[in-house]
Write a protein that holds these residues in place. Structure first.
Motif, PDB file in Angstrom:
ATOM      1  N   LYS A   1       0.833  -1.209   0.000  1.00  0.00           N
ATOM      2  CA  LYS A   1       0.000   0.000   0.000  1.00  0.00           C
ATOM      3  C   LYS A   1       0.865   1.255   0.000  1.00  0.00           C
ATOM      4  O   LYS A   1       0.560   2.231  -0.693  1.00  0.00           O
ATOM      5  CB  LYS A   1      -0.941   0.005   1.212  1.00  0.00           C
ATOM      6  N   ARG A   2       1.948   1.232   0.783  1.00  0.00           N
ATOM      7  CA  ARG A   2       2.859   2.389   0.791  1.00  0.00           C
ATOM      8  C   ARG A   2       3.492   2.594  -0.583  1.00  0.00           C
ATOM      9  O   ARG A   2       3.613   3.723  -1.058  1.00  0.00           O
ATOM     10  CB  ARG A   2       3.942   2.196   1.854  1.00  0.00           C
ATOM     11  N   ALA A   3       3.878   1.517  -1.249  1.00  0.00           N
ATOM     12  CA  ALA A   3       4.478   1.613  -2.579  1.00  0.00           C
ATOM     13  C   ALA A   3       3.464   2.169  -3.588  1.00  0.00           C
ATOM     14  O   ALA A   3       3.820   3.008  -4.435  1.00  0.00           O
ATOM     15  CB  ALA A   3       4.992   0.255  -3.027  1.00  0.00           C
ATOM     16  N   GLN A   4       2.227   1.717  -3.500  1.00  0.00           N
ATOM     17  CA  GLN A   4       1.192   2.224  -4.411  1.00  0.00           C
ATOM     18  C   GLN A   4       0.920   3.701  -4.156  1.00  0.00           C
ATOM     19  O   GLN A   4       0.748   4.482  -5.099  1.00  0.00           O
ATOM     20  CB  GLN A   4      -0.094   1.423  -4.263  1.00  0.00           C
ATOM     21  N   ALA A   5       0.886   4.103  -2.896  1.00  0.00           N
ATOM     22  CA  ALA A   5       0.651   5.509  -2.565  1.00  0.00           C
ATOM     23  C   ALA A   5       1.804   6.371  -3.072  1.00  0.00           C
ATOM     24  O   ALA A   5       1.582   7.468  -3.596  1.00  0.00           O
ATOM     25  CB  ALA A   5       0.480   5.677  -1.056  1.00  0.00           C
TER      26      ALA A   5
END
Length: 181
Positions: A162-166
């Motif tokens: 999720k952090r990478a996508q954000a």
């Protein structure tokens, strides 16, 4: 494959209360029971989890010898009805129950997890109620893991994704808004 026809008693439904008449259909309600028959096979008896059902039957009925009651049925030693009766009477803690639930937790395990969660919350509430004025509050505890909850290592991987996508979405927006990037 052998089929068994088992009589199933269905009793007619009558109207209740004032002003309601008997059943609106003909032939029912004249004192005779309606008898229907259901046909079932050994596959219906073994259900959605045949291996688990067979394992439970062999475990709980060892007197039928190697292979348990299912083998005894195929050898012609017991009837399909008796096999069905034994399968329907299996305990809720066996292999069939675990296969149906998708986990091995019993009611006692669920109660222990609930008790632990409650005790953790009570301890934190007590600690926060009796802390010093300048001491920081104790954070509320995480609930105990239960079947169906993600494992801690799975949660960490999902959070990282999720952090990478954000971060990728942030970079796309910056690339559109800031011409030099």
């Amino acid at each position: 494959m052998q089929r068994c026809r088992a009589p199933v008693r269905r009793y007619p439904q009558r109207g209740s209360g004032q002003g309601q008449q008997g059943p609106p259909y003909e032939g029912v309600g004249d004192g005779e029971d309606v008898v229907e028959t259901e046909t079932y096979t050994v596959l219906d008896v073994l259900g959605e989890w045949p291996e688990a059902t067979e394992a439970d039957l062999a475990h709980h009925y060892p007197e039928y010898g190697p292979g348990g009651p299912v083998a005894a049925y195929w050898r012609g030693e017991i009837t399909l009805r008796w096999l069905r009766v034994m399968a329907e009477g299996l305990p809720p803690t066996g292999a069939l129950a675990r296969a149906a639930a998708g986990h091995h937790w019993t009611h006692a395990d669920w109660a222990a997890a609930d008790s632990r969660d409650l005790l953790d919350m009570l301890l934190v509430a007590f600690a926060n109620a009796h802390r010093g004025e300048k001491d920081p509050a104790v954070p509320w505890p995480e609930p105990t893991w239960r079947p169906g909850d993600p494992l801690p290592q799975d949660t960490a991987a999902v959070d990282e994704e999720k952090r990478a996508q954000a971060r990728a979405a942030y970079e796309r927006i910056n690339a559109q808004v800031l011409p030099g990037r």
